[in-house]
Design a protein around this motif. Structure first.
Motif, PDB file in Angstrom:
ATOM      1  N   GLN A 164       0.846  -1.185   0.000  1.00  0.00           N
ATOM      2  CA  GLN A 164       0.000   0.000   0.000  1.00  0.00           C
ATOM      3  C   GLN A 164       0.886   1.241   0.000  1.00  0.00           C
ATOM      4  N   ALA A 165       0.702   2.089  -0.987  1.00  0.00           N
ATOM      5  CA  ALA A 165       1.525   3.284  -1.121  1.00  0.00           C
ATOM      6  C   ALA A 165       0.708   4.531  -0.832  1.00  0.00           C
ATOM      7  N   ALA A 166       1.387   5.523  -0.241  1.00  0.00           N
ATOM      8  CA  ALA A 166       0.764   6.827  -0.002  1.00  0.00           C
ATOM      9  C   ALA A 166       1.780   7.893  -0.352  1.00  0.00           C
ATOM     10  N   TRP A 167       1.417   8.811  -1.259  1.00  0.00           N
ATOM     11  CA  TRP A 167       2.351   9.867  -1.602  1.00  0.00           C
ATOM     12  C   TRP A 167       1.734  11.231  -1.331  1.00  0.00           C
ATOM     13  N   HIS A 168       2.615  12.163  -1.069  1.00  0.00           N
ATOM     14  CA  HIS A 168       2.269  13.521  -0.673  1.00  0.00           C
ATOM     15  C   HIS A 168       1.487  14.210  -1.779  1.00  0.00           C
ATOM     16  N   THR A 169       0.362  14.835  -1.421  1.00  0.00           N
ATOM     17  CA  THR A 169      -0.462  15.531  -2.401  1.00  0.00           C
ATOM     18  C   THR A 169      -0.590  17.009  -2.070  1.00  0.00           C
ATOM     19  N   THR A 176      -2.315  10.684  -1.463  1.00  0.00           N
ATOM     20  CA  THR A 176      -3.014   9.809  -2.405  1.00  0.00           C
ATOM     21  C   THR A 176      -2.563   8.383  -2.137  1.00  0.00           C
ATOM     22  N   ARG A 177      -3.502   7.466  -2.088  1.00  0.00           N
ATOM     23  CA  ARG A 177      -3.183   6.067  -1.791  1.00  0.00           C
ATOM     24  C   ARG A 177      -3.486   5.188  -2.990  1.00  0.00           C
ATOM     25  N   ALA A 178      -2.607   4.223  -3.211  1.00  0.00           N
ATOM     26  CA  ALA A 178      -2.795   3.274  -4.313  1.00  0.00           C
ATOM     27  C   ALA A 178      -1.852   2.107  -4.099  1.00  0.00           C
ATOM     28  N   LEU A 192       4.759   7.729 -13.386  1.00  0.00           N
ATOM     29  CA  LEU A 192       3.643   7.081 -14.072  1.00  0.00           C
ATOM     30  C   LEU A 192       2.351   7.156 -13.274  1.00  0.00           C
ATOM     31  N   ARG A 193       2.469   7.523 -11.978  1.00  0.00           N
ATOM     32  CA  ARG A 193       1.299   7.485 -11.102  1.00  0.00           C
ATOM     33  C   ARG A 193       0.891   8.851 -10.555  1.00  0.00           C
ATOM     34  N   VAL A 194       1.814   9.787 -10.504  1.00  0.00           N
ATOM     35  CA  VAL A 194       1.535  11.091  -9.898  1.00  0.00           C
ATOM     36  C   VAL A 194       1.222  12.098 -10.999  1.00  0.00           C
ATOM     37  N   ALA A 195       0.093  12.788 -10.856  1.00  0.00           N
ATOM     38  CA  ALA A 195      -0.375  13.693 -11.905  1.00  0.00           C
ATOM     39  C   ALA A 195       0.440  14.971 -11.979  1.00  0.00           C
ATOM     40  N   GLY A 196       0.966  15.434 -10.852  1.00  0.00           N
ATOM     41  CA  GLY A 196       1.721  16.685 -10.861  1.00  0.00           C
ATOM     42  C   GLY A 196       0.846  17.919 -10.933  1.00  0.00           C
ATOM     43  N   LYS A 197      -0.392  17.834 -10.432  1.00  0.00           N
ATOM     44  CA  LYS A 197      -1.316  18.966 -10.516  1.00  0.00           C
ATOM     45  C   LYS A 197      -1.174  19.932  -9.346  1.00  0.00           C
ATOM     46  N   THR A 198      -0.714  19.452  -8.207  1.00  0.00           N
ATOM     47  CA  THR A 198      -0.581  20.306  -7.025  1.00  0.00           C
ATOM     48  C   THR A 198       0.896  20.548  -6.736  1.00  0.00           C
ATOM     49  N   ASP A 199       1.158  21.556  -5.899  1.00  0.00           N
ATOM     50  CA  ASP A 199       2.538  21.821  -5.513  1.00  0.00           C
ATOM     51  C   ASP A 199       3.145  20.614  -4.810  1.00  0.00           C
ATOM     52  N   GLY A 200       2.333  19.942  -3.988  1.00  0.00           N
ATOM     53  CA  GLY A 200       2.822  18.760  -3.291  1.00  0.00           C
ATOM     54  C   GLY A 200       3.201  17.648  -4.240  1.00  0.00           C
ATOM     55  N   GLN A 201       2.365  17.422  -5.257  1.00  0.00           N
ATOM     56  CA  GLN A 201       2.662  16.375  -6.237  1.00  0.00           C
ATOM     57  C   GLN A 201       3.909  16.723  -7.046  1.00  0.00           C
ATOM     58  N   ARG A 202       4.041  17.987  -7.407  1.00  0.00           N
ATOM     59  CA  ARG A 202       5.231  18.387  -8.159  1.00  0.00           C
ATOM     60  C   ARG A 202       6.492  18.229  -7.305  1.00  0.00           C
ATOM     61  N   ARG A 203       6.361  18.442  -6.017  1.00  0.00           N
ATOM     62  CA  ARG A 203       7.506  18.246  -5.129  1.00  0.00           C
ATOM     63  C   ARG A 203       7.889  16.775  -5.082  1.00  0.00           C
ATOM     64  N   VAL A 204       6.893  15.894  -5.041  1.00  0.00           N
ATOM     65  CA  VAL A 204       7.151  14.452  -5.051  1.00  0.00           C
ATOM     66  C   VAL A 204       7.882  14.056  -6.330  1.00  0.00           C
TER      67      VAL A 204
END
Length: 421
Positions: A164-169, A176-178, A192-204
């Motif tokens: 189970q994965a959880a990445w910063h959004t 986000t969990r998947a 391949l999994r992170v959309a990059g729509k938020t600042d948090g996602q872009r940081r990830v």
């Protein structure tokens, strides 16, 4: 960094080490991501080992101190960062489990490794927990920066081949969990999994990219002179880790770049006995090529006549003068060449070399590392000669070595206990 005796309990079969104390971290040269720390929380004979790495690093210690296992852990992280499957990276996972670790109630045992990569995003930390028994799988992974956990995975259901994965959004939902597969590292899968729509996602995504770029393009090298003496079939022209096919690579590189080849020949001249006018390869019967040293007087010496140390010196010199396109490495093709760094892992760096040869090789490694496109981690039994070698070349402002990773040559001292204070 000196390793000192310490006792620690047997490592759990899963879970990750908690955040460590604030770490001094060298700035990546010219913005290029590179690995500045290797952590062996519980791996083979290592317990809670933290190895700080500079652009040019020597792991020093007696036989049995864990130099080879440390290099293997680095190479394993590099291959996982490139997307390799767990079973291909650890064909004998039981050998990576600390010898005295005890299985838990479910008869599980494992090991834990990690690293820090510096670059434009600052220090980014990756820690991985691997279950080796009863079956091989990743049971935990953490990617973090500035105290923020950017990705975390955990094995929730042993019956499923996923974690189970959880990445910063940092959006409408904090994470986000998947599910992610348990046989590959999650970090290189994030684009391949992170959309990059938020600042948090872009940081990830930025942190994951820095880690993957830092880990990619590793070449583990330990030349085997016995195999280098024989003619080899003409093939891809990519040098193997044992340098068995050195003649085939010379056949290619001598014609590709005359200036680089001339520098290579000059370096060989300083470390091999007798006159060296050229180093070349020529075709032989049966579709093979063999390497020769041109003595300049009409005499050509086959590699079969060279000594053990001369052959290792010649092979390591060739490695330092080539790059990912010539070495059997996995370059990050999607990354601009200006941001790539090839890291050479040289086990037994000084094996078979006389004092002059090892000093010349270290000076050559220092010059190549200064250019920023190559990093070097070598294992030696004793590094007391390193300072003198660097000073003689006039490339050090101090004593030439620095265990904290701020000098031209970083020396990490390992004891047989292989643990840290």
């Amino acid at each position: 960094m000196a390793a000192s005796p310490a006792s620690s309990p047997s490592p759990p079969s899963s879970g990750l080490p908690g955040p460590s104390a604030p770490e001094a971290s060298a700035v990546a040269l010219a913005g290029r991501p590179r690995v500045t720390q290797l952590r062996l929380a519980a791996y083979a004979g290592h317990r809670r080992a933290v190895l700080r790495l500079g652009p040019l690093t020597l792991l020093a210690g007696p036989s049995g101190s864990g130099k080879t296992s440390a290099l293997r852990a680095y190479d394993a992280l590099a291959r996982l960062g490139g997307g390799a499957e767990l079973a291909a990276v650890f064909p004998d996972p039981g050998a990576c489990v600390p010898e005295r670790s005890r299985p838990d109630a479910q008869r599980r045992r494992g090991f834990r490794i990690g690293c820090t990569a510096d670059g434009a995003e600052g220090p980014v930390h990756l820690d991985v927990a691997v279950q080796a028994e009863p079956e091989l799988r990743i049971v935990g992974e953490r990617l973090s920066a500035d105290g923020v956990v950017l990705l975390e995975t955990a094995l929730r259901d042993p019956g499923r081949r996923t974690v189970q994965a959880a990445w910063h959004t940092a959006g409408s939902a904090p994470v986000t969990r998947a599910p992610l597969p348990d046989d590959r590292l999650g970090t290189p899968l994030l684009p391949l999994r992170v959309a990059g729509k938020t600042d948090g996602q872009r940081r990830v995504l930025a942190a994951a990219e820095q880690m993957v770029v830092a880990l990619r393009s590793v070449f583990a090298c330990d030349p085997r002179p016995g195999r280098m003496r024989e003619p080899v079939p003409s093939g891809s022209g990519r040098l193997l880790g044992g340098c068995d096919n050195l003649a085939d690579v010379l056949w290619r590189t001598r014609a590709e770049c005359g200036r680089r080849h001339a520098q290579f020949v000059a370096a060989v001249r300083t470390g091999c006995a007798g006159a060296v006018e050229d180093v070349l390869a020529e075709p032989d019967l049966g579709g093979v090529v063999r390497a020769l040293i041109d003595r300049g007087d009409g005499t050509r010496t086959g590699l079969a006549r060279l000594g053990y140390g001369e052959l290792r010196y010649l092979a390591l010199t060739l490695v330092l003068f080539t790059g990912p396109g010539v070495l059997e490495a996995d370059p990050a093709g999607e990354v601009p060449a200006a941001l790539r760094t090839l890291t050479v892992l040289a086990d037994g760096f000084d094996r078979g070399l006389d004092p002059h040869q090892r000093a010349e090789l270290l000076r050559l490694a220092a010059r190549m590392c200064d250019r920023g496109h190559i990093g070097f981690v070598g294992a030696v039994a004793d590094a007391s000669w390193a300072a003198g070698a660097v000073e003689e070349a006039g490339t050090s402002g101090g004593d030439g070595t620095d265990g904290d990773g701020t000098g031209r040559v970083t020396v990490v001292h390992l004891d047989r206990d292989r643990s840290t204070p």
